[in-house]
Write a protein that holds these residues in place. Structure first.
Motif, PDB file in Angstrom:
ATOM      1  N   ILE A 207      -8.011   0.804   0.223  1.00  0.00           N
ATOM      2  CA  ILE A 207      -7.652   0.679  -1.196  1.00  0.00           C
ATOM      3  C   ILE A 207      -7.287  -0.754  -1.582  1.00  0.00           C
ATOM      4  O   ILE A 207      -7.158  -1.055  -2.773  1.00  0.00           O
ATOM      5  N   TYR A 208      -7.133  -1.644  -0.609  1.00  0.00           N
ATOM      6  CA  TYR A 208      -6.924  -3.058  -0.926  1.00  0.00           C
ATOM      7  C   TYR A 208      -8.203  -3.720  -1.427  1.00  0.00           C
ATOM      8  O   TYR A 208      -8.153  -4.809  -1.995  1.00  0.00           O
ATOM      9  N   TYR A 209      -9.346  -3.068  -1.188  1.00  0.00           N
ATOM     10  CA  TYR A 209     -10.630  -3.603  -1.620  1.00  0.00           C
ATOM     11  C   TYR A 209     -11.126  -2.828  -2.841  1.00  0.00           C
ATOM     12  O   TYR A 209     -10.731  -1.684  -3.086  1.00  0.00           O
ATOM     13  N   ALA A 210     -12.014  -3.444  -3.599  1.00  0.00           N
ATOM     14  CA  ALA A 210     -12.500  -2.854  -4.845  1.00  0.00           C
ATOM     15  C   ALA A 210     -13.182  -1.512  -4.595  1.00  0.00           C
ATOM     16  O   ALA A 210     -13.993  -1.371  -3.686  1.00  0.00           O
ATOM     17  N   HIS A 211     -12.831  -0.546  -5.424  1.00  0.00           N
ATOM     18  CA  HIS A 211     -13.414   0.788  -5.358  1.00  0.00           C
ATOM     19  C   HIS A 211     -13.269   1.430  -6.731  1.00  0.00           C
ATOM     20  O   HIS A 211     -12.474   0.989  -7.553  1.00  0.00           O
ATOM     21  N   GLU A 212     -14.045   2.457  -6.979  1.00  0.00           N
ATOM     22  CA  GLU A 212     -13.961   3.144  -8.259  1.00  0.00           C
ATOM     23  C   GLU A 212     -12.884   4.205  -8.196  1.00  0.00           C
ATOM     24  O   GLU A 212     -12.794   4.971  -7.235  1.00  0.00           O
ATOM     25  N   ARG A 213     -12.027   4.256  -9.226  1.00  0.00           N
ATOM     26  CA  ARG A 213     -10.899   5.188  -9.213  1.00  0.00           C
ATOM     27  C   ARG A 213     -10.598   5.639 -10.649  1.00  0.00           C
ATOM     28  O   ARG A 213     -10.755   4.867 -11.600  1.00  0.00           O
ATOM     29  N   GLU A 214     -10.136   6.875 -10.781  1.00  0.00           N
ATOM     30  CA  GLU A 214      -9.673   7.364 -12.077  1.00  0.00           C
ATOM     31  C   GLU A 214      -8.282   6.809 -12.345  1.00  0.00           C
ATOM     32  O   GLU A 214      -7.384   6.890 -11.491  1.00  0.00           O
ATOM     33  N   VAL A 215      -8.115   6.224 -13.535  1.00  0.00           N
ATOM     34  CA  VAL A 215      -6.840   5.611 -13.899  1.00  0.00           C
ATOM     35  C   VAL A 215      -6.481   5.976 -15.333  1.00  0.00           C
ATOM     36  O   VAL A 215      -7.316   6.466 -16.106  1.00  0.00           O
ATOM     37  N   ILE A 216      -5.224   5.692 -15.664  1.00  0.00           N
ATOM     38  CA  ILE A 216      -4.713   5.878 -17.024  1.00  0.00           C
ATOM     39  C   ILE A 216      -4.111   4.549 -17.468  1.00  0.00           C
ATOM     40  O   ILE A 216      -3.390   3.912 -16.704  1.00  0.00           O
ATOM     41  N   GLN A 217      -4.401   4.139 -18.693  1.00  0.00           N
ATOM     42  CA  GLN A 217      -3.779   2.937 -19.249  1.00  0.00           C
ATOM     43  C   GLN A 217      -2.373   3.317 -19.711  1.00  0.00           C
ATOM     44  O   GLN A 217      -2.204   4.148 -20.593  1.00  0.00           O
ATOM     45  N   ALA A 219       1.736   1.591 -20.283  1.00  0.00           N
ATOM     46  CA  ALA A 219       2.751   0.531 -20.241  1.00  0.00           C
ATOM     47  C   ALA A 219       2.172  -0.807 -19.793  1.00  0.00           C
ATOM     48  O   ALA A 219       2.807  -1.556 -19.048  1.00  0.00           O
ATOM     49  N   GLY A 220       0.964  -1.093 -20.231  1.00  0.00           N
ATOM     50  CA  GLY A 220       0.346  -2.369 -19.913  1.00  0.00           C
ATOM     51  C   GLY A 220      -0.316  -2.444 -18.555  1.00  0.00           C
ATOM     52  O   GLY A 220      -0.835  -3.492 -18.165  1.00  0.00           O
ATOM     53  N   GLY A 221      -0.301  -1.336 -17.811  1.00  0.00           N
ATOM     54  CA  GLY A 221      -0.910  -1.323 -16.489  1.00  0.00           C
ATOM     55  C   GLY A 221      -1.883  -0.172 -16.335  1.00  0.00           C
ATOM     56  O   GLY A 221      -2.054   0.654 -17.240  1.00  0.00           O
ATOM     57  N   LEU A 222      -2.533  -0.119 -15.183  1.00  0.00           N
ATOM     58  CA  LEU A 222      -3.449   0.976 -14.870  1.00  0.00           C
ATOM     59  C   LEU A 222      -2.787   1.871 -13.828  1.00  0.00           C
ATOM     60  O   LEU A 222      -2.548   1.454 -12.697  1.00  0.00           O
ATOM     61  N   MET A 223      -2.486   3.099 -14.196  1.00  0.00           N
ATOM     62  CA  MET A 223      -1.864   4.034 -13.275  1.00  0.00           C
ATOM     63  C   MET A 223      -2.931   4.877 -12.596  1.00  0.00           C
ATOM     64  O   MET A 223      -3.779   5.476 -13.273  1.00  0.00           O
ATOM     65  N   PRO A 224      -2.943   4.950 -11.261  1.00  0.00           N
ATOM     66  CA  PRO A 224      -3.932   5.776 -10.568  1.00  0.00           C
ATOM     67  C   PRO A 224      -3.621   7.256 -10.746  1.00  0.00           C
ATOM     68  O   PRO A 224      -2.486   7.695 -10.543  1.00  0.00           O
TER      69      PRO A 224
END
Length: 301
Positions: A207-217, A219-224
């Motif tokens: 997970i330290y490397y780029a991968h496709e993941r479902e996230v939610i925008q 508080a200014g961040g991307l939550m997994p």
């Protein structure tokens, strides 16, 4: 006469190995905090270079929140088993069952409570020194701390009363009940860590490397998205290519958008970023009640 082949990574490695050997020589019952994250994996390699072919003169210890990314836990177990070293795991669930930790909900961030289980573990095994993978460039409270950081009989840290470390001379004296937190890679930066990972060909969680993941925008961040993080009314689940710069409690650790799929690409990306490693990736650091300095005063590592 200087050695042209001796790089800044060699200098950092040499300093860290010296610190680890100083802990082993001066402390009666030390431990190495090991989570399976990138910094603790670097620490593990440094311990190998400091003590192999002998066994480590200390166990590996992990304070497990129960909210960890599965890839990190799998890496932790695989590396500890591969080295044949003793791994001690204590969980926040242990403290919850004892009543020393009381949560408001299952999805509440548990990072702030790690100090409780850590102090209980230190008392259980009588550790007088715990080596951790914190670095000064991560966060302003960590930048204040000495490499050998004294904790009183309550496990607390006083930022206004720290021991001098002139000429890299370390004071390891503690009374019964007191302990020291030691940070062998305190002088390393995020860039140094990635350059070392690349040089040593270290295997770290995917997970330290780029991968496709479902996230939610949020508080200014991307939550997994996970069983602990679900969309609130009005939020939309989206897929993005991301990576994690740091890993912790899954309920408050945010990835960043990235296409860096190997260490060299991350090194190139790190060279141009202007946001600190924890600045936009750890939501619990943004609230005053869960600030790093407050947590460290209460016993956090």
């Amino acid at each position: 006469m200087s050695n042209p082949g001796f790089t800044h990574l060699d200098a950092l490695e040499s300093e860290s190995i010296h610190i680890m050997r100083e802990v082993a020589a001066e402390c009666k019952n030390p431990a190495l905090l090991f989570s399976g994250g990138k910094d603790s994996i670097v620490m593990l390699r440094l311990a190998e270079k400091a003590f192999r072919p002998c066994r480590f003169p200390f166990p590996l210890v992990h304070i497990d929140t129960g909210h960890n990314f599965p890839e990190v836990i799998a890496t932790r177990d695989r590396l500890a088993a591969g080295l044949g070293e003793r791994l001690i795991v204590r969980t926040l669930e242990d403290s919850i069952k004892k009543g020393t930790i009381v949560l408001k909900s299952e999805t509440q961030s548990r990072n702030v409570f790690q100090s409780v289980t850590l102090l209980e573990t230190i008392a259980e095994f009588g550790f007088d020194a715990c080596m951790g993978g914190a670095r000064r460039d991560e966060e302003k409270a960590r930048a204040k701390e000495r490499i050998f950081s004294f904790r009183d009989e309550f496990g607390q840290w006083d930022p206004k009363n720290q021991r001098p470390e002139l000429w890299d001379l370390y004071n390891t004296r503690v009374h019964p009940g007191e302990n020291i937190r030691v940070f062998p890679i305190s002088n390393w930066t995020e860039m140094d860590i990635w350059q070392y990972i690349e040089r040593e060909k270290l295997v770290i969680p995917s997970i330290y490397y780029a991968h496709e993941r479902e996230v939610i925008q949020r508080a200014g961040g991307l939550m997994p998205v996970s069983k602990l993080v679900q969309p609130l009314p009005g939020e939309t689940v989206i897929k993005k290519t991301v990576r994690f710069r740091t890993v912790g409690d899954i309920t408050c650790t945010c990835p960043v958008q990235s296409h860096a799929r190997n260490a060299q690409e991350i090194i190139e990306e790190t060279a141009v970023t202007r946001i600190t490693e924890r600045g936009a990736t750890r939501m619990d650091d943004q609230t005053s009640e869960a600030s790093m300095e407050l947590r460290k005063k209460e016993g956090y590592f």
